[in-house]
Design an enzyme around this catalytic site. Structure first.
Site, PDB file in Angstrom:
ATOM      1  CB  THR A 100      37.500  47.053  38.876  1.00  0.00           C
ATOM      2  OG1 THR A 100      38.573  47.952  39.117  1.00  0.00           O
ATOM      3  CG2 THR A 100      36.663  47.548  37.711  1.00  0.00           C
ATOM      4  CE1 TYR A 163      37.789  64.464  35.890  1.00  0.00           C
ATOM      5  CE2 TYR A 163      38.067  65.294  38.123  1.00  0.00           C
ATOM      6  CZ  TYR A 163      37.641  65.477  36.831  1.00  0.00           C
ATOM      7  OH  TYR A 163      37.073  66.664  36.472  1.00  0.00           O
ATOM      8  CE1 TYR A 187      44.320  46.627  37.868  1.00  0.00           C
ATOM      9  CE2 TYR A 187      42.599  47.468  39.319  1.00  0.00           C
ATOM     10  CZ  TYR A 187      42.978  46.880  38.132  1.00  0.00           C
ATOM     11  OH  TYR A 187      42.029  46.531  37.208  1.00  0.00           O
ATOM     12  NE  ARG A 192      38.419  48.770  34.867  1.00  0.00           N
ATOM     13  CZ  ARG A 192      37.102  48.737  34.716  1.00  0.00           C
ATOM     14  NH1 ARG A 192      36.360  49.757  35.106  1.00  0.00           N
ATOM     15  NH2 ARG A 192      36.515  47.686  34.166  1.00  0.00           N
ATOM     16  CE  LYS A 215      44.011  43.202  38.294  1.00  0.00           C
ATOM     17  NZ  LYS A 215      42.615  43.450  38.733  1.00  0.00           N
ATOM     18  CB  ILE A 254      44.547  39.843  40.181  1.00  0.00           C
ATOM     19  CG1 ILE A 254      45.702  39.760  41.191  1.00  0.00           C
ATOM     20  CG2 ILE A 254      43.288  40.388  40.854  1.00  0.00           C
ATOM     21  CD1 ILE A 254      46.100  41.081  41.821  1.00  0.00           C
TER      22      ILE A 254
END
Length: 358
Positions: A100, A163, A187, A192, A215, A254
């Site tokens: 990202t 999405y 992750y 997000r 993460k 991270i």
């Protein structure tokens, strides 16, 4: 006529047993296409940076590295290399390439894999290279991971499908498909993706030999839940990483902030409990994440003179008041703690280049 045609050319094109006729006369695919595990991962015994999951599990400071740009929007590899060297010199143990923060979502896959390969070739002997090869398409995630491992990345970072969200069973199937490629960090960032990866899914995946850890951006309660079960976790929230590391059992972080102050973040991760230093860094972290990452980081590195003030749209720089605020934060912490060797400055609006085509 179709049967005659197939028979006439079958010996050259298909082989004797590759096509089969059903009772209704319709042709079906060759049997090999439906054999389980027919499409196996591309593996090599000569992988440049063959790395075990255990080596990845031991990493404490991983920087989600920024991707700098030239005025036309292409990668500025000279600035990238300088930033990478600053990370290595100041104690970062690994980088996430094209995450990202590195704006992998604004890259073509050609750019993405090229940048992973460049990082491996130039720095893979000094720092672990973790390629973000995740996608909401399982096909793309598998293909990118195969390419990433083939060019020598040490591990992959994979996100859950965003999405086009899927079921919990679909989450497991997607992540199991990419885990077969090599050492993998999963992750979890629901803000997000729009979908949390719940502990039940991670517990299933934790049995896989290539599962290095998670993460996790859902806070320290979730971090402790995993560490109590022996699952490796890196904090995905810089403002919580000190407590995650020293109070809740996280292996490390991270980090976005380590792009700017890698030495101080190394001290946070390796130096033991240090609430005083953590408190000094919190204003910087708060400033960085007030707008969606990487807007703050891009603005900060430009004002430090480490990267050119070039933004790939849809990102745009922070407004003037926020840019002034950053200069004050740098002066308060001490310029010597930040990357680069130029004086920090407040850039004007006209100094920034916004690129929509690149």
């Amino acid at each position: 006529m179709m049967a005659v045609s197939l028979k006439s050319y079958g010996a050259c094109s298909f082989g004797a047993n590759s096509l089969h006729r059903r009772g209704n006369g319709r042709w079906v695919s060759p049997q090999a296409a439906v054999v389980p595990n027919f499409h196996l991962p591309m593996r090599s015994l000569e992988i440049k940076n063959s790395t075990s999951s255990d080596e990845i599990k031991a990493l404490r400071l991983i920087t989600a590295i920024k991707t700098p740009y030239l005025p036309d929007g292409r990668f500025d590899l000279e600035a990238y290399d300088a930033l990478m060297n600053m990370q290595i010199v100041n104690g970062a143990e690994a980088v996430i390439v094209g995450g990202t923060t590195g704006e992998g979502h604004l890259m073509s896959w050609d750019e993405h894999i090229m940048l992973i390969g460049h990082t491996v070739n130039c720095f893979g002997g000094s720092i672990k290279v973790i390629g973000n090869t995740g996608s909401n398409s399982t096909r793309e995630a598998i293909h990118a991971s195969e390419q990433g491992f083939a060019i020598g990345m040490h591990a992959a970072l994979h996100i859950n499908p965003y999405y086009g969200k899927t079921s919990l069973e679909g989450l497991v199937a997607h992540l199991e498909a990419v885990l077969s490629m090599g050492p993998t960090i999963i992750y979890n960032v629901p803000s997000r993706t729009g979908q949390d990866i719940p502990p039940s899914v991670i517990q299933q995946l934790a049995q896989h030999a290539n599962m290095a850890g998670v993460k996790e951006c859902m806070g320290n309660k979730r971090v402790k839940e995993y560490t109590d079960q022996g699952i490796v976790v890196w904090s995905g929230n810089d403002d919580e990483c000190h407590d995650s590391r020293w109070g809740f059992g996280a292996t490390g972080v991270i980090s976005v902030t380590s792009n700017l102050v890698p030495g101080l973040m190394h001290e946070i991760m390796f130096g033991g409990t240090n609430t005083k230093l953590n408190s000094k860094l919190l204003p910087l972290m708060t400033w960085l994440f007030r707008d969606p990452n990487p807007i703050g980081l891009n603005t900060a590195l430009a004002q430090l003179g480490v990267v050119r003030p070039v933004f790939r749209l849809p990102y745009v720089p922070l407004p003037l008041a926020r840019r002034i605020e950053f200069v004050n934060i740098v002066n308060e912490l001490g310029r010597e703690h930040f990357v680069g060797n130029k004086d920090v400055q407040v850039l004007d609006d006209d100094d920034f280049i916004l690129v929509g085509r690149y």
